[in-house]
Design a protein around this motif. Structure first.
Motif, short mmCIF file in Angstrom:
data_model
loop_
_atom_site.label_atom_id
_atom_site.label_comp_id
_atom_site.label_asym_id
_atom_site.label_seq_id
_atom_site.Cartn_x
_atom_site.Cartn_y
_atom_site.Cartn_z
N LEU A 1 0.81 -1.21 0.00
CA LEU A 1 0.00 0.00 0.00
C LEU A 1 0.84 1.26 0.00
CD1 LEU A 1 -2.88 -0.95 2.45
CD2 LEU A 1 -2.93 -0.84 -0.03
N GLU A 2 1.97 1.22 0.73
CA GLU A 2 2.82 2.41 0.78
C GLU A 2 3.35 2.73 -0.61
OE1 GLU A 2 6.95 3.99 2.91
OE2 GLU A 2 6.12 2.04 3.43
N ALA A 3 3.76 1.72 -1.35
CA ALA A 3 4.25 1.95 -2.72
C ALA A 3 3.13 2.39 -3.63
CB ALA A 3 4.90 0.67 -3.26
N PHE A 4 1.92 1.85 -3.40
CA PHE A 4 0.78 2.15 -4.26
C PHE A 4 0.38 3.63 -4.17
CE2 PHE A 4 -3.73 2.21 -5.42
CZ PHE A 4 -3.69 1.48 -6.60
N PHE A 5 0.43 4.18 -2.94
CA PHE A 5 -0.07 5.53 -2.75
C PHE A 5 1.03 6.60 -2.70
CE2 PHE A 5 -3.79 3.19 -1.10
CZ PHE A 5 -4.76 3.80 -1.85
N ARG A 6 2.29 6.19 -2.81
CA ARG A 6 3.34 7.20 -2.74
C ARG A 6 3.31 8.06 -3.99
NH1 ARG A 6 7.94 2.76 -3.73
NH2 ARG A 6 7.93 2.75 -6.03
N ARG A 7 3.94 9.21 -3.91
CA ARG A 7 4.01 10.11 -5.05
C ARG A 7 4.81 9.46 -6.17
NH1 ARG A 7 3.31 15.53 -5.96
NH2 ARG A 7 4.60 16.45 -7.59
N LYS A 8 4.22 9.38 -7.34
CA LYS A 8 4.88 8.72 -8.45
C LYS A 8 5.74 9.69 -9.24
CE LYS A 8 1.50 5.03 -9.22
NZ LYS A 8 0.66 4.35 -10.24
N ASP A 9 6.76 9.12 -9.89
CA ASP A 9 7.59 9.92 -10.79
C ASP A 9 6.84 10.13 -12.10
OD1 ASP A 9 9.86 10.11 -9.09
OD2 ASP A 9 10.41 8.05 -9.62
N LYS A 10 7.09 11.27 -12.71
CA LYS A 10 6.39 11.64 -13.95
C LYS A 10 7.20 11.23 -15.17
CE LYS A 10 3.35 14.29 -11.59
NZ LYS A 10 1.91 14.47 -11.74
N VAL A 11 6.49 10.77 -16.20
CA VAL A 11 7.10 10.43 -17.47
C VAL A 11 6.19 10.95 -18.58
CG1 VAL A 11 7.94 8.59 -18.99
CG2 VAL A 11 8.12 8.33 -16.50
N VAL A 12 6.79 11.59 -19.58
CA VAL A 12 6.04 12.10 -20.73
C VAL A 12 6.39 11.26 -21.95
CG1 VAL A 12 5.75 14.05 -22.33
CG2 VAL A 12 5.85 14.45 -19.86
N PHE A 13 5.36 10.86 -22.70
CA PHE A 13 5.55 10.12 -23.95
C PHE A 13 5.12 11.01 -25.12
CE2 PHE A 13 5.38 6.81 -20.85
CZ PHE A 13 6.13 5.77 -21.35
N VAL A 14 5.92 11.04 -26.16
CA VAL A 14 5.55 11.72 -27.40
C VAL A 14 5.39 10.65 -28.47
CG1 VAL A 14 6.18 13.43 -29.14
CG2 VAL A 14 6.80 13.81 -26.74
N MET A 15 4.15 10.48 -28.92
CA MET A 15 3.80 9.41 -29.86
C MET A 15 3.34 10.00 -31.18
SD MET A 15 1.54 7.19 -27.15
CE MET A 15 1.34 5.79 -28.26
#
Length: 315
Positions: A21-35
């Protein structure tokens, strides 16, 4: 510019006994995809964004990952990179077979290293199977990262005309001589960089050699170039269908950027349209994405179906 609109419906996450649960709700790192399909300006947009945010680019084009054939695979030049670091660009032996699983592993490591430097990973390229392997098939990536997808779209008739003209420019820049250096009569065109459009199509021309009558040889070259154009247009159509399939299957957070008007203009007018319709709006989307806190898990429902928008734009 046409952007997809989405409404969100909050749902309670389903918790299994094995979920961290701690991993699930922690602040995630952002990634941008250009498709986008081939020729739509993905590399240009990724570099534009990387000059406006502290970012680095991870290549997701399955031919540009190989060393060599820089003209034929349309790799960005050092000047075009404008000082932006690029990962997985021209790093694999041309005779090896770099798979989607290889990309998943290498790209995940690249994303981690970019995040470790406090920078934004921008993953850009037209190989949607690579992107799907990373986003949909890598549970660790999904757990760590929140993604924003920018889809640069161009009406297919306009795009087909553009890619045909681009092939002519690539020929003028030395595509044929470059491919000749890679020619091997015993080569397997199903492996490595020789799968790239432009290599198999020139096979018969190279096999003919300089002993063939000049007029016949010229016709053979013309036929090969025509096949390169035709197969590139077919690739663009397939890539478009794959993007729609990914959107429909996974409900990715995707923003469609209509760049058609840019490709109908020339010179300064085209540059102005690019900033107004593509680079500027994309910058705003990324800025908003980076400023958001991680959201409660949601089910996304498209208010304006992307497939319908594409069908209308392609008529």
């Amino acid at each position: 510019m046409k952007l997809s609109l989405s409404a969100t419906k909050l749902v309670q996450p389903r918790v299994s006994l094995g979920l961290n649960l701690e991993a699930f709700f922690r602040r995630k790192d952002k990634v941008v995809f250009v498709m986008g399909a081939t020729g739509t300006g993905k590399s240009r947009l990724a570099i534009d964004l990387a000059t406006r945010f502290p970012a680095e680019i991870v290549n997701s084009d399955k031919m540009q990952v190989y060393k060599g054939l820089d003209i034929l695979t349309n790799k960005v030049s050092e000047e075009e990179c404008r000082g932006v670091p690029h990962h997985l660009l021209g790093i694999v032996d041309p005779d090896s077979n770099f798979t989607s699983m290889d990309f998943q592993h290498r790209a995940s490591l690249a994303v981690e290293s970019i995040h470790a430097e406090g920078r934004l990973p921008i993953i850009a390229g037209g190989s949607n199977s690579y992107i799907e392997a990373l986003v949909s098939d890598d549970p660790e990536f999904r757990l760590r990262c929140e993604c924003c997808f920018l889809w640069v779209d161009v009406s297919l008739p306009v795009l087909h005309s553009f890619v045909s003209q681009r092939v002519d420019k690539m020929v003028q820049a030395g595509l044929v001589d470059e491919a000749a250096q890679m020619f091997d009569p015993l080569a397997d065109y199903s492996l490595g960089i020789r799968r790239a459009i432009g290599v198999p199509e020139l096979d018969q021309y190279f096999r003919g050699g300089p002993t063939v009558d000049a007029k016949i040889r010229a016709r053979m070259l013309h036929t090969a170039i025509s096949k390169i154009k035709q197969n590139t247009c077919t690739l663009a159509s397939r890539q478009l269908q794959k993007i729609l399939r990914l959107y429909n299957n996974w409900n990715w957070r995707m923003h469609r950027i209509d760049a058609t008007e840019v490709f109908l203009k020339r010179g300064d007018e085209a540059d102005e349209a690019w900033e107004r319709l593509v680079a500027g709006p994309s910058t705003m989307i990324v800025d908003q994405f980076l400023c958001e806190q991680n959201r409660v898990p949601t089910i996304l429902t498209s208010a304006v179906p992307i497939a319908a928008a594409v069908a209308a734009a392609s008529r």
